[in-house]
Write an enzyme that holds these catalytic residues in place. Structure first.
Site, PDB file in Angstrom:
ATOM      1  N   ARG A 126      -2.105   9.866  22.077  1.00 60.57           N
ATOM      2  CA  ARG A 126      -1.454  11.012  21.419  1.00 60.57           C
ATOM      3  C   ARG A 126      -0.143  10.642  20.729  1.00 60.57           C
ATOM      4  NH1 ARG A 126      -3.012  13.717  26.270  1.00 60.57           N
ATOM      5  NH2 ARG A 126      -5.031  14.699  25.943  1.00 60.57           N
ATOM      6  N   LYS A 148       2.209   9.888   5.443  1.00 56.45           N
ATOM      7  CA  LYS A 148       0.800  10.291   5.298  1.00 56.45           C
ATOM      8  C   LYS A 148      -0.055   9.150   5.814  1.00 56.45           C
ATOM      9  CE  LYS A 148       0.585  13.600   1.530  1.00 56.45           C
ATOM     10  NZ  LYS A 148       0.058  13.856   0.174  1.00 56.45           N
ATOM     11  N   GLU A 190       1.859   3.658  -9.502  1.00 59.71           N
ATOM     12  CA  GLU A 190       2.659   4.599  -8.697  1.00 59.71           C
ATOM     13  C   GLU A 190       4.128   4.584  -9.151  1.00 59.71           C
ATOM     14  OE1 GLU A 190       0.950   6.615  -6.888  1.00 59.71           O
ATOM     15  OE2 GLU A 190      -0.724   5.556  -5.934  1.00 59.71           O
ATOM     16  N   LYS A 232      10.666   9.111  -3.772  1.00 64.56           N
ATOM     17  CA  LYS A 232       9.691   9.609  -2.797  1.00 64.56           C
ATOM     18  C   LYS A 232      10.403  10.162  -1.557  1.00 64.56           C
ATOM     19  CE  LYS A 232       5.401   9.064  -0.497  1.00 64.56           C
ATOM     20  NZ  LYS A 232       4.142   8.394  -0.299  1.00 64.56           N
ATOM     21  N   GLU A 242       3.843  18.740   2.829  1.00 70.73           N
ATOM     22  CA  GLU A 242       3.197  19.194   1.602  1.00 70.73           C
ATOM     23  C   GLU A 242       2.881  20.690   1.607  1.00 70.73           C
ATOM     24  OE1 GLU A 242       0.797  16.176  -0.276  1.00 70.73           O
ATOM     25  OE2 GLU A 242      -0.430  17.701  -1.216  1.00 70.73           O
ATOM     26  N   ARG A 246       5.742  18.574  -2.382  1.00 69.72           N
ATOM     27  CA  ARG A 246       5.256  17.198  -2.217  1.00 69.72           C
ATOM     28  C   ARG A 246       3.998  16.923  -3.041  1.00 69.72           C
ATOM     29  NH1 ARG A 246       4.909  13.353   3.173  1.00 69.72           N
ATOM     30  NH2 ARG A 246       3.807  11.669   2.129  1.00 69.72           N
ATOM     31  N   ASN A 250       1.212  13.726  -6.230  1.00 64.71           N
ATOM     32  CA  ASN A 250      -0.209  13.509  -6.531  1.00 64.71           C
ATOM     33  C   ASN A 250      -0.490  13.583  -8.026  1.00 64.71           C
ATOM     34  OD1 ASN A 250      -1.345  13.038  -3.960  1.00 64.71           O
ATOM     35  ND2 ASN A 250      -1.008  15.186  -3.480  1.00 64.71           N
ATOM     36  N   HIS A 253      -3.629  12.065  -9.344  1.00 63.71           N
ATOM     37  CA  HIS A 253      -4.525  11.785  -8.211  1.00 63.71           C
ATOM     38  C   HIS A 253      -5.763  12.678  -8.176  1.00 63.71           C
ATOM     39  CE1 HIS A 253      -1.156   9.392  -6.996  1.00 63.71           C
ATOM     40  NE2 HIS A 253      -1.681   9.061  -5.844  1.00 63.71           N
ATOM     41  N   HIS A 257      -8.754  10.476  -7.608  1.00 65.86           N
ATOM     42  CA  HIS A 257      -9.604  10.527  -6.405  1.00 65.86           C
ATOM     43  C   HIS A 257     -11.064  10.744  -6.792  1.00 65.86           C
ATOM     44  CE1 HIS A 257      -6.138  11.615  -3.394  1.00 65.86           C
ATOM     45  NE2 HIS A 257      -6.171  10.336  -3.716  1.00 65.86           N
ATOM     46  N   HIS A 270      -7.368   1.930  -6.084  1.00 59.98           N
ATOM     47  CA  HIS A 270      -6.729   3.255  -6.044  1.00 59.98           C
ATOM     48  C   HIS A 270      -5.717   3.396  -7.197  1.00 59.98           C
ATOM     49  CE1 HIS A 270      -4.812   6.840  -4.421  1.00 59.98           C
ATOM     50  NE2 HIS A 270      -3.655   6.222  -4.512  1.00 59.98           N
TER      51      HIS A 270
HETATM   52  P1  NAD Z   1      -4.908  -2.602  -0.205  1.00 63.53           P
HETATM   53  O1  NAD Z   1      -4.252  -2.260   1.046  1.00 63.53           O
HETATM   54  O2  NAD Z   1      -6.396  -2.673  -0.231  1.00 63.53           O
HETATM   55  O3  NAD Z   1      -4.315  -3.986  -0.729  1.00 63.53           O
HETATM   56  C1  NAD Z   1      -4.801  -4.514  -1.930  1.00 63.53           C
HETATM   57  C2  NAD Z   1      -5.336  -5.957  -1.759  1.00 63.53           C
HETATM   58  O4  NAD Z   1      -4.242  -6.847  -1.699  1.00 63.53           O
HETATM   59  C3  NAD Z   1      -6.135  -6.159  -0.496  1.00 63.53           C
HETATM   60  O5  NAD Z   1      -7.159  -7.077  -0.744  1.00 63.53           O
HETATM   61  C4  NAD Z   1      -5.086  -6.764   0.436  1.00 63.53           C
HETATM   62  O6  NAD Z   1      -5.655  -7.480   1.479  1.00 63.53           O
HETATM   63  C5  NAD Z   1      -4.334  -7.639  -0.516  1.00 63.53           C
HETATM   64  N1  NAD Z   1      -2.970  -7.980  -0.178  1.00 63.53           N
HETATM   65  C6  NAD Z   1      -2.063  -7.230   0.477  1.00 63.53           C
HETATM   66  N2  NAD Z   1      -0.877  -7.819   0.455  1.00 63.53           N
HETATM   67  C7  NAD Z   1      -1.016  -8.980  -0.205  1.00 63.53           C
HETATM   68  C8  NAD Z   1      -0.140 -10.026  -0.563  1.00 63.53           C
HETATM   69  N3  NAD Z   1       1.166  -9.957  -0.298  1.00 63.53           N
HETATM   70  N4  NAD Z   1      -0.636 -11.084  -1.228  1.00 63.53           N
HETATM   71  C9  NAD Z   1      -1.953 -11.140  -1.561  1.00 63.53           C
HETATM   72  N5  NAD Z   1      -2.842 -10.177  -1.274  1.00 63.53           N
HETATM   73  C10 NAD Z   1      -2.361  -9.104  -0.607  1.00 63.53           C
HETATM   74  O7  NAD Z   1      -4.508  -1.565  -1.371  1.00 63.53           O
HETATM   75  P2  NAD Z   1      -3.116  -0.895  -1.774  1.00 63.53           P
HETATM   76  O8  NAD Z   1      -3.182  -0.760  -3.236  1.00 63.53           O
HETATM   77  O9  NAD Z   1      -1.954  -1.557  -1.164  1.00 63.53           O
HETATM   78  O10 NAD Z   1      -3.214   0.548  -1.112  1.00 63.53           O
HETATM   79  C11 NAD Z   1      -4.208   1.460  -1.487  1.00 63.53           C
HETATM   80  C12 NAD Z   1      -4.383   2.465  -0.380  1.00 63.53           C
HETATM   81  O11 NAD Z   1      -3.166   3.166  -0.166  1.00 63.53           O
HETATM   82  C13 NAD Z   1      -5.436   3.512  -0.672  1.00 63.53           C
HETATM   83  O12 NAD Z   1      -6.274   3.646   0.444  1.00 63.53           O
HETATM   84  C14 NAD Z   1      -4.641   4.774  -0.896  1.00 63.53           C
HETATM   85  O13 NAD Z   1      -5.337   5.933  -0.542  1.00 63.53           O
HETATM   86  C15 NAD Z   1      -3.454   4.553  -0.023  1.00 63.53           C
HETATM   87  N6  NAD Z   1      -2.258   5.298  -0.418  1.00 63.53           N
HETATM   88  C16 NAD Z   1      -1.613   6.010   0.543  1.00 63.53           C
HETATM   89  C17 NAD Z   1      -0.468   6.690   0.245  1.00 63.53           C
HETATM   90  C18 NAD Z   1       0.272   7.402   1.326  1.00 63.53           C
HETATM   91  O14 NAD Z   1       1.202   8.143   1.027  1.00 63.53           O
HETATM   92  N7  NAD Z   1      -0.072   7.199   2.575  1.00 63.53           N
HETATM   93  C19 NAD Z   1       0.042   6.666  -1.060  1.00 63.53           C
HETATM   94  C20 NAD Z   1      -0.626   5.926  -2.022  1.00 63.53           C
HETATM   95  C21 NAD Z   1      -1.775   5.241  -1.689  1.00 63.53           C
HETATM   96  N1  GLY Z   2       1.132   9.672  -2.247  1.00 62.85           N
HETATM   97  C1  GLY Z   2       1.341  11.067  -2.122  1.00 62.85           C
HETATM   98  C2  GLY Z   2       2.225  11.461  -0.976  1.00 62.85           C
HETATM   99  O1  GLY Z   2       2.685  10.641  -0.234  1.00 62.85           O
HETATM  100  O2  GLY Z   2       2.467  12.610  -0.790  1.00 62.85           O
END
Ligand code: NAD
Ligand code: GLY
Length: 368
Positions: A126, A148, A190, A232, A242, A246, A250, A253, A257, A270
């Site tokens: 939890r 998030k 972003e 942010k 949100e 917030r 998006n 997005h 999405h 993404h």
């Molecule tokens: P990812 O985590 O898949 O990383 C991209 C690629 O780069 C992967 O293959 C990873 O293994 C590799 N990688 C990571 N660090 C590296 C480094 N330093 N050197 C070489 N390779 C490296 O993708 P991402 O673009 O980082 O994140 C996308 C995700 O984030 C999506 O699932 C999206 O929904 C989520 N997201 C969440 C929020 C939030 O607020 N929580 C906001 C935006 C996106």
């Molecule tokens: N990436 C959108 C949020 O964090 O609200």
């Protein structure tokens, strides 16, 4: 390891859930910086098969130097792995290792690892503490900040999750040296988003500095990360869960999405989907009479200059609409769009179907 590396300190102000963001070159090996945020003795580092060979050892060594016991958990790489099975693998190890409520989870990787680890931390016993150590540009400018967390469901992106804030975010900009160019571009989407939704001069700064950003100029990247985190953090401070504001984070997005789900997760990154989604949202903003074409053109040019796609895939109008109705912002099946009225001033609104169809017709790639 330079322990005197210059570190930029920011703060996400959320009352008792406030936490710092530390940004700097080569700060992964700074055991004091890390260990300060780990209350208990045990740390589980959750990472993946790509990031582990690059950065796990440095992080593990620095935590062990501070007297912590480290349990590494290495997951398969990729957006398609941000799912229930991966989450269970994390719980399997935590339980097998008898990790208790004092165990801190550390997310070492991009947004996939960050979102999944955060959700694991929110649910294990939890709630246990967690730390974000983002290693992609996207994670450093966006996903590691704001709490998030979650995983994908086959029927919708990020549909299972929780708001759960980390203890801190430690963004080592040196990690970007190993990041593939396409992943850098995904992070730039972003950054552009933060510029587009903020009045003031950040959007113009990005336009002026896009070549440097694409070339991984350290000073330009450091500034883009800092400004993005500031923007942010301020939005999250005002609306953590949100309730309204917030949703402006998006921008791009709703379309993005739909592209990700419509093509299958992992087909487009993404950030690529968000980049193209911003071009579509800008087009729709123009059609609604909110923004002039010159501004829409600036957004399209900037997305293109970042190396991101600006033409959307042809999913079929009906499918596009169905996919967008699954979006978390949709209410009673009515799709809510983040549009610009004008550039720098986001609004959250529904649109007449005829306008949406016109945008789809204008932005979608047709075969033949
Ligand atoms: P990812 O985590 O898949 O990383 C991209 C690629 O780069 C992967 O293959 C990873 O293994 C590799 N990688 C990571 N660090 C590296 C480094 N330093 N050197 C070489 N390779 C490296 O993708 P991402 O673009 O980082 O994140 C996308 C995700 O984030 C999506 O699932 C999206 O929904 C989520 N997201 C969440 C929020 C939030 O607020 N929580 C906001 C935006 C996106
Ligand atoms: N990436 C959108 C949020 O964090 O609200």
């Amino acid at each position: 390891m330079n322990h005197k590396a210059q570190i930029t300190h920011l703060q996400v102000e959320l009352g008792e859930r406030s936490y710092p963001i530390e940004i700097g070159q080569n700060i992964l090996g700074d055991s004091n910086l890390l260990a300060r945020h780990v209350a208990g003795k045990r740390v589980a580092i959750i990472t993946n098969t790509v990031v582990a060979p690059l950065y796990l050892e440095a992080l593990k060594t620095s935590l062990e130097a501070a007297g912590k016991q480290v349990i590494p958990i290495i997951l398969p790489d990729g957006e398609q792995e941000k799912n229930w099975e991966s989450l269970m693998k994390v719980f399997d190890v935590l339980l097998a290792e008898k990790c208790d409520r004092q165990t801190t989870l550390v997310a070492l990787g991009g947004g996939v690892i960050g979102d999944l680890t955060g959700y694991a931390a929110a649910s294990y016993m939890r709630g246990v503490p967690f730390i974000q150590v983002p290693t992609t540009l996207l994670a450093q400018v966006d996903s590691s900040v704001g709490g998030k967390t979650g995983i994908n469901h086959p029927l919708g992106k990020n549909m299972i999750g929780a708001f759960y804030q980390p203890q801190c975010v430690i963004a080592d900009t040196a990690a970007l040296n190993t990041l593939p160019q396409q992943e850098l571009a995904a992070g730039l989407a972003e950054v552009i988003k933060h510029g587009a939704i903020t009045s003031g001069d950040f959007f113009t700064w990005i336009e002026t500095n896009m070549e440097k950003l694409v070339a991984k100029d350290p000073a330009a990247l450091a500034y883009a990360i800092q400004r993005s985190c500031e923007i942010k953090a301020e939005v999250v401070r005002q609306d953590e869960r949100e309730g309204g504001l917030r949703a402006i984070l998006n921008f791009g997005h709703t379309f993005g999405h739909a592209i990700e789900a419509g093509l299958g997760y992992g087909e487009w990154l993404h950030g690529e989907a968000v980049g193209c989604g911003m071009v579509m949202a800008a087009d729709l903003s123009c059609r609604m009479g909110f923004m002039d074409e010159a501004s829409s053109d600036r957004i399209r040019k900037l997305v293109k200059a970042a190396g991101l796609p600006v033409v959307a895939p042809d999913l079929g109008v009906q499918r596009w609409i169905e996919l967008m109705q699954v979006d978390k912002k949709a209410t009673d099946g009515e799709i809510q769009f983040i549009l610009l009225k004008p550039l720098g001033f986001p609004v959250i609104t529904t649109v007449p179907q005829v306008m949406l169809e016109a945008t789809l017709a204008a932005c979608v790639k047709r075969d033949g």
